[in-house]
Scaffold this active site. Structure first.
Site, PDB file in Angstrom:
ATOM      1  N   LYS A 178       0.750  -1.339   0.017  1.00 42.58           N
ATOM      2  CA  LYS A 178      -0.018   0.006   0.053  1.00 42.58           C
ATOM      3  C   LYS A 178       0.928   1.110  -0.105  1.00 42.58           C
ATOM      4  CE  LYS A 178      -3.709   2.440   2.535  1.00 42.58           C
ATOM      5  NZ  LYS A 178      -4.537   2.007   3.629  1.00 42.58           N
ATOM      6  N   LYS A 182      -2.214  -1.208  -3.722  1.00 42.48           N
ATOM      7  CA  LYS A 182      -3.209  -0.324  -3.656  1.00 42.48           C
ATOM      8  C   LYS A 182      -2.044   1.204  -3.720  1.00 42.48           C
ATOM      9  CE  LYS A 182      -6.181   1.831  -0.136  1.00 42.48           C
ATOM     10  NZ  LYS A 182      -6.955   1.693   1.170  1.00 42.48           N
TER      11      LYS A 182
HETATM   12  C1  PBG Z   1      -6.463   3.656   5.546  1.00 44.16           C
HETATM   13  C2  PBG Z   1      -7.434   3.659   4.222  1.00 44.16           C
HETATM   14  C3  PBG Z   1      -7.106   4.290   2.884  1.00 44.16           C
HETATM   15  C4  PBG Z   1      -8.086   4.124   1.883  1.00 44.16           C
HETATM   16  C5  PBG Z   1      -8.995   2.772   2.808  1.00 44.16           C
HETATM   17  N1  PBG Z   1      -8.565   2.773   3.931  1.00 44.16           N
HETATM   18  C6  PBG Z   1      -6.106   5.051   2.867  1.00 44.16           C
HETATM   19  C7  PBG Z   1      -5.612   6.307   3.392  1.00 44.16           C
HETATM   20  O1  PBG Z   1      -6.362   6.916   3.850  1.00 44.16           O
HETATM   21  O2  PBG Z   1      -4.384   6.284   3.833  1.00 44.16           O
HETATM   22  C8  PBG Z   1      -8.207   4.453   0.836  1.00 44.16           C
HETATM   23  C9  PBG Z   1      -9.454   4.178   0.070  1.00 44.16           C
HETATM   24  C10 PBG Z   1      -9.530   4.808  -1.326  1.00 44.16           C
HETATM   25  O3  PBG Z   1      -9.065   5.945  -1.433  1.00 44.16           O
HETATM   26  O4  PBG Z   1     -10.581   4.545  -2.018  1.00 44.16           O
HETATM   27  N2  PBG Z   1      -6.577   2.678   6.535  1.00 44.16           N
END
Ligand code: PBG
Length: 328
Positions: free
Chosen positions: A198, A252
């Site tokens: 991620k 991601k």
């Molecule tokens: C963090 C989290 C993120 C997303 C889902 N859970 C990223 C973040 O804020 O760092 C992003 C999902 C998206 O952008 O659709 N736990």
């Protein structure tokens, strides 16, 4: 090997049936995981301005939405909480509330649409007042105390009925610790989908608006999320998660990181997923709304590209729309 004029690749592109007969990849309903933002406000739906077509869904409307997803043939839903800022705190205690928003949502979905799989995010950012995925002290994100809390949270979500827990925090060692905690409480059959690679990405912007962490977030997440410059490190992340017992692996964001998907799939051959995140969704929708691209066409093309890159499935806000197109 023969070349032109003996070989003409256009021969197999001549008709629809020839093209489908020889197509190398297929996108099906089975590939779709619907990412859903749940709110604890007493409403049915509330549009997310930076994500046209996406609503925060209230608990009252959730059963209907779950039934709709099941009827469309969507195999699984991934849940993300938008909670009242009053419930946020520096120690994220709300993440451990057995009657919190996500445990309630799981029960509602299970009852309304028992055939749909429920994947839950394990992370503290919806619950911390500083918007980080871990506990913070003197401006530093503490790894091991955060992991401890993530384990507690994962257990509560398992007890509430989640089918898959998906740690999205990027703390070191969390997959292994969550695995042991779940096993110690009889959840040895519950799968872990690790957000293995991620990245610290600007593509999460609309999501942070949607769950209300954008304004809260102090600093950025670069001390735990990965540097977009790195690919080798993604393989190390996956390797460690394999040792720690993860069952499924996720990359991601999605489209700009498909090279990472391909490398992970080629290197390890494990169930590999990608998250088409909020910013990717927003870009496609914004261009479509301006009439600059054909939205449905680009949606389906982008989903197919995930398959071609090696994804077993895609987490996407487009799932219901794509399911409608696939069902036609
Ligand atoms: C963090 C989290 C993120 C997303 C889902 N859970 C990223 C973040 O804020 O760092 C992003 C999902 C998206 O952008 O659709 N736990």
């Amino acid at each position: 090997m023969s070349t032109y004029p003996t070989t003409r690749l256009r021969r197999l592109r001549r008709t629809d049936w020839l093209r489908s007969l020889t197509s190398e990849n297929r996108l099906s309903l089975d590939d779709l995981i619907w990412t859903v933002i749940i709110t604890d406000q007493d409403i049915d739906f509330e549009p997310v301005p930076s994500m046209p077509g996406v609503n925060r869904i209230g608990l009252k409307a959730l059963a209907g939405e779950a039934k709709r997803a099941q009827a469309l043939g969507i195999p699984a839903i991934a849940l993300f909480p938008h909670i009242n800022p009053k419930l946020k705190s520096s120690d994220a205690q709300e993440a451990l509330n057995e009657d919190g928003l996500i445990p309630l949502a799981i029960k509602i979905i299970k009852q309304a649409a028992p055939d749909i799989g429920i994947i839950v995010d394990v992370a503290l950012d919806p619950y911390t007042d500083h918007g980080h995925d871990g506990l913070m002290q003197d401006g530093l994100i503490l790894n091991d105390p955060s992991v401890d809390m993530l384990c507690d949270s994962a257990l509560i979500l398992a007890q509430a009925g989640a089918d898959i827990v998906a740690p999205s925090d990027m703390m070191d060692g969390r997959v292994g610790e969550i695995r042991s905690r779940l096993d110690a409480h009889g959840f040895e059959d519950l799968a872990i989908m690790s957000y293995a690679a991620k990245y610290a990405s600007g593509f999460y912007g609309p999501y942070r608006d949607a769950i209300g962490t954008a304004t809260a977030l102090t600093g950025d997440k670069r001390t735990y999320q990965m540097d977009p410059a790195n690919a080798q490190e993604a393989l190390r992340e996956v390797e460690l998660d394999i040792y720690e017992g993860a069952d499924m692996f996720m990359v991601k964001p999605g489209l700009p990181y498909l090279d990472i998907v391909t490398r992970i799939k080629a290197e390890f051959g494990r169930p590999t997923f990608a998250f088409q995140v909020s910013g990717e969704y927003a870009m496609i929708m914004a261009a479509a709304q301006n009439g600059w691209i054909d939205g449905d066409r680009v949606m389906m093309e982008s989903l197919m590209c995930f398959k071609r890159a090696g994804c077993d499935g895609i987490l996407t806000y487009f799932a219901p729309k794509a399911a409608e197109v696939l069902g036609r």
